[in-house]
Design a protein around this motif. Structure first.
Motif, PDB file in Angstrom:
ATOM      1  N   LYS A   1      52.394  26.598  36.249  1.00  0.00           N
ATOM      2  CA  LYS A   1      52.996  28.151  35.805  1.00  0.00           C
ATOM      3  C   LYS A   1      51.651  28.935  35.106  1.00  0.00           C
ATOM      4  O   LYS A   1      51.606  30.247  35.060  1.00  0.00           O
ATOM      5  N   GLU A   2      51.121  28.074  34.540  1.00  0.00           N
ATOM      6  CA  GLU A   2      49.861  28.693  33.648  1.00  0.00           C
ATOM      7  C   GLU A   2      48.562  28.071  34.244  1.00  0.00           C
ATOM      8  O   GLU A   2      48.672  26.950  34.440  1.00  0.00           O
ATOM      9  N   GLU A   3      47.288  28.683  34.013  1.00  0.00           N
ATOM     10  CA  GLU A   3      45.945  28.108  34.419  1.00  0.00           C
ATOM     11  C   GLU A   3      46.139  27.556  35.982  1.00  0.00           C
ATOM     12  O   GLU A   3      45.754  26.269  35.957  1.00  0.00           O
ATOM     13  N   SER A   4      46.810  28.224  36.805  1.00  0.00           N
ATOM     14  CA  SER A   4      46.611  27.739  38.058  1.00  0.00           C
ATOM     15  C   SER A   4      45.485  27.878  38.815  1.00  0.00           C
ATOM     16  O   SER A   4      45.307  27.615  39.830  1.00  0.00           O
ATOM     17  N   LEU A   5      44.634  28.684  38.259  1.00  0.00           N
ATOM     18  CA  LEU A   5      43.209  28.980  39.088  1.00  0.00           C
ATOM     19  C   LEU A   5      42.094  28.321  38.096  1.00  0.00           C
ATOM     20  O   LEU A   5      42.111  28.412  37.146  1.00  0.00           O
ATOM     21  N   ASP A   6      41.105  27.879  38.930  1.00  0.00           N
ATOM     22  CA  ASP A   6      39.888  27.021  38.325  1.00  0.00           C
ATOM     23  C   ASP A   6      38.858  27.139  39.226  1.00  0.00           C
ATOM     24  O   ASP A   6      38.535  26.455  40.084  1.00  0.00           O
ATOM     25  N   MET A   7      38.349  28.397  39.299  1.00  0.00           N
ATOM     26  CA  MET A   7      37.209  28.563  40.503  1.00  0.00           C
ATOM     27  C   MET A   7      35.759  29.325  39.688  1.00  0.00           C
ATOM     28  O   MET A   7      35.791  29.922  38.562  1.00  0.00           O
ATOM     29  N   GLN A   8      34.873  28.931  40.382  1.00  0.00           N
ATOM     30  CA  GLN A   8      33.548  29.350  40.013  1.00  0.00           C
ATOM     31  C   GLN A   8      33.070  30.287  41.288  1.00  0.00           C
ATOM     32  O   GLN A   8      33.293  30.003  42.456  1.00  0.00           O
ATOM     33  N   LEU A   9      32.425  31.639  40.762  1.00  0.00           N
ATOM     34  CA  LEU A   9      32.039  32.457  41.596  1.00  0.00           C
ATOM     35  C   LEU A   9      30.449  32.714  41.413  1.00  0.00           C
ATOM     36  O   LEU A   9      30.137  32.792  40.410  1.00  0.00           O
ATOM     37  N   ASN A  10      29.758  33.235  42.618  1.00  0.00           N
ATOM     38  CA  ASN A  10      28.536  33.655  42.523  1.00  0.00           C
ATOM     39  C   ASN A  10      28.526  34.584  43.498  1.00  0.00           C
ATOM     40  O   ASN A  10      28.848  34.814  44.674  1.00  0.00           O
ATOM     41  N   VAL A  11      27.928  35.982  42.832  1.00  0.00           N
ATOM     42  CA  VAL A  11      27.861  37.145  43.663  1.00  0.00           C
ATOM     43  C   VAL A  11      26.566  37.778  43.704  1.00  0.00           C
ATOM     44  O   VAL A  11      25.933  37.481  42.661  1.00  0.00           O
ATOM     45  N   GLN A  12      26.114  38.120  44.873  1.00  0.00           N
ATOM     46  CA  GLN A  12      24.853  39.002  44.944  1.00  0.00           C
ATOM     47  C   GLN A  12      24.948  40.204  45.304  1.00  0.00           C
ATOM     48  O   GLN A  12      25.346  40.394  46.385  1.00  0.00           O
ATOM     49  N   GLN A  13      24.653  41.234  44.635  1.00  0.00           N
ATOM     50  CA  GLN A  13      24.752  42.689  45.214  1.00  0.00           C
ATOM     51  C   GLN A  13      26.259  43.076  45.567  1.00  0.00           C
ATOM     52  O   GLN A  13      26.056  43.576  46.669  1.00  0.00           O
ATOM     53  N   LEU A  14      27.208  42.670  44.950  1.00  0.00           N
ATOM     54  CA  LEU A  14      28.516  43.042  45.334  1.00  0.00           C
ATOM     55  C   LEU A  14      29.005  44.328  44.722  1.00  0.00           C
ATOM     56  O   LEU A  14      28.462  44.668  43.577  1.00  0.00           O
ATOM     57  N   SER A  15      29.509  45.107  45.639  1.00  0.00           N
ATOM     58  CA  SER A  15      29.925  46.698  45.569  1.00  0.00           C
ATOM     59  C   SER A  15      30.944  46.609  44.447  1.00  0.00           C
ATOM     60  O   SER A  15      31.891  45.973  44.138  1.00  0.00           O
ATOM     61  N   LEU A  16      30.746  47.672  43.061  1.00  0.00           N
ATOM     62  CA  LEU A  16      31.421  47.612  42.116  1.00  0.00           C
ATOM     63  C   LEU A  16      32.516  48.467  42.325  1.00  0.00           C
ATOM     64  O   LEU A  16      33.876  48.054  41.968  1.00  0.00           O
ATOM     65  N   HIS A  17      32.903  49.159  43.641  1.00  0.00           N
ATOM     66  CA  HIS A  17      33.894  49.649  44.076  1.00  0.00           C
ATOM     67  C   HIS A  17      34.961  48.726  44.518  1.00  0.00           C
ATOM     68  O   HIS A  17      36.283  48.875  44.386  1.00  0.00           O
ATOM     69  N   LEU A  18      34.621  47.585  44.954  1.00  0.00           N
ATOM     70  CA  LEU A  18      35.571  46.539  45.084  1.00  0.00           C
ATOM     71  C   LEU A  18      36.388  46.011  44.026  1.00  0.00           C
ATOM     72  O   LEU A  18      37.346  45.462  44.318  1.00  0.00           O
ATOM     73  N   LEU A  19      35.709  46.141  42.669  1.00  0.00           N
ATOM     74  CA  LEU A  19      36.458  45.710  41.675  1.00  0.00           C
ATOM     75  C   LEU A  19      37.322  47.065  41.093  1.00  0.00           C
ATOM     76  O   LEU A  19      38.090  46.734  40.098  1.00  0.00           O
ATOM     77  N   SER A  20      36.973  48.169  41.538  1.00  0.00           N
ATOM     78  CA  SER A  20      37.923  49.421  40.836  1.00  0.00           C
ATOM     79  C   SER A  20      39.258  49.233  40.721  1.00  0.00           C
ATOM     80  O   SER A  20      39.626  49.744  39.506  1.00  0.00           O
ATOM     81  N   PRO A  21      40.150  48.702  41.484  1.00  0.00           N
ATOM     82  CA  PRO A  21      41.423  48.661  41.270  1.00  0.00           C
ATOM     83  C   PRO A  21      41.788  47.579  40.030  1.00  0.00           C
ATOM     84  O   PRO A  21      42.758  47.956  39.363  1.00  0.00           O
ATOM     85  N   PHE A  22      41.021  46.657  39.734  1.00  0.00           N
ATOM     86  CA  PHE A  22      41.333  45.795  38.527  1.00  0.00           C
ATOM     87  C   PHE A  22      40.861  46.358  37.294  1.00  0.00           C
ATOM     88  O   PHE A  22      41.074  45.942  36.242  1.00  0.00           O
ATOM     89  N   ILE A  23      39.865  47.317  37.246  1.00  0.00           N
ATOM     90  CA  ILE A  23      39.570  47.887  35.962  1.00  0.00           C
ATOM     91  C   ILE A  23      39.622  49.256  35.978  1.00  0.00           C
ATOM     92  O   ILE A  23      38.884  50.173  35.035  1.00  0.00           O
ATOM     93  N   LYS A  24      40.541  50.022  36.613  1.00  0.00           N
ATOM     94  CA  LYS A  24      40.744  51.381  36.431  1.00  0.00           C
ATOM     95  C   LYS A  24      41.162  51.832  35.294  1.00  0.00           C
ATOM     96  O   LYS A  24      41.153  53.228  35.114  1.00  0.00           O
ATOM     97  N   ASP A  25      41.820  51.022  34.754  1.00  0.00           N
ATOM     98  CA  ASP A  25      42.502  51.445  33.328  1.00  0.00           C
ATOM     99  C   ASP A  25      41.518  51.906  32.202  1.00  0.00           C
ATOM    100  O   ASP A  25      41.868  52.649  31.473  1.00  0.00           O
ATOM    101  N   PHE A  26      40.438  51.231  32.501  1.00  0.00           N
ATOM    102  CA  PHE A  26      39.412  51.549  31.209  1.00  0.00           C
ATOM    103  C   PHE A  26      38.134  51.999  31.616  1.00  0.00           C
ATOM    104  O   PHE A  26      37.159  52.051  30.924  1.00  0.00           O
TER     105      PHE A  26
END
Length: 120
Positions: free
Chosen positions: A67-92
């Motif tokens: 129910k908690e801490e169900s995700l444990d992932m490592q990510l590596n991004v190279q030149q990823l568009s910030l527009h992809l993240l906009s729905p997640f950070i639009k509040d600030f």
């Protein structure tokens, strides 16, 4: 699937073509998944690319019974568009342009993911 009565085994290799998220092309990808019975977790590895080099690499586990801490992932991004993240950070953040590169850890749950990053 094999031996599903005693020890379920689930393995999957998927190819995704022309994935678009939030009107941004993520490109072509591959995702490999394996069920780890002892850990009760789905291990995932994959990558997405618009060209020859991957823009996104990921590896880690998803624990569907937690129910908690169900995700444990490592990510590596190279030149990823910030527009992809906009729905997640639009509040600030109201204006978001450019690209991000770096490593990150994704924890939390599917409902409340937590991203800890080192970006460049």
């Amino acid at each position: 699937m094999a031996d599903y009565y005693q020890k379920p085994l689930f393995t999957s290799n998927n190819t995704i073509s022309n994935l678009i998220i939030n009107n941004n092309e993520l490109g072509n990808g591959v995702i490999k998944s394996d069920w780890m019975n002892e850990q009760q977790a789905l291990h995932l590895e994959g990558s997405f690319a618009k060209g020859n080099l991957p823009d996104l690499l990921f590896s880690g586990n998803y624990y569907p019974l937690k129910k908690e801490e169900s995700l444990d992932m490592q990510l590596n991004v190279q030149q990823l568009s910030l527009h992809l993240l906009s729905p997640f950070i639009k509040d600030f953040c109201s204006v978001l342009n450019g690209y991000v590169s770096g490593d990150a850890t994704l924890n939390g749950t599917l409902e409340r993911p937590m991203l800890d990053r080192k970006s460049t």
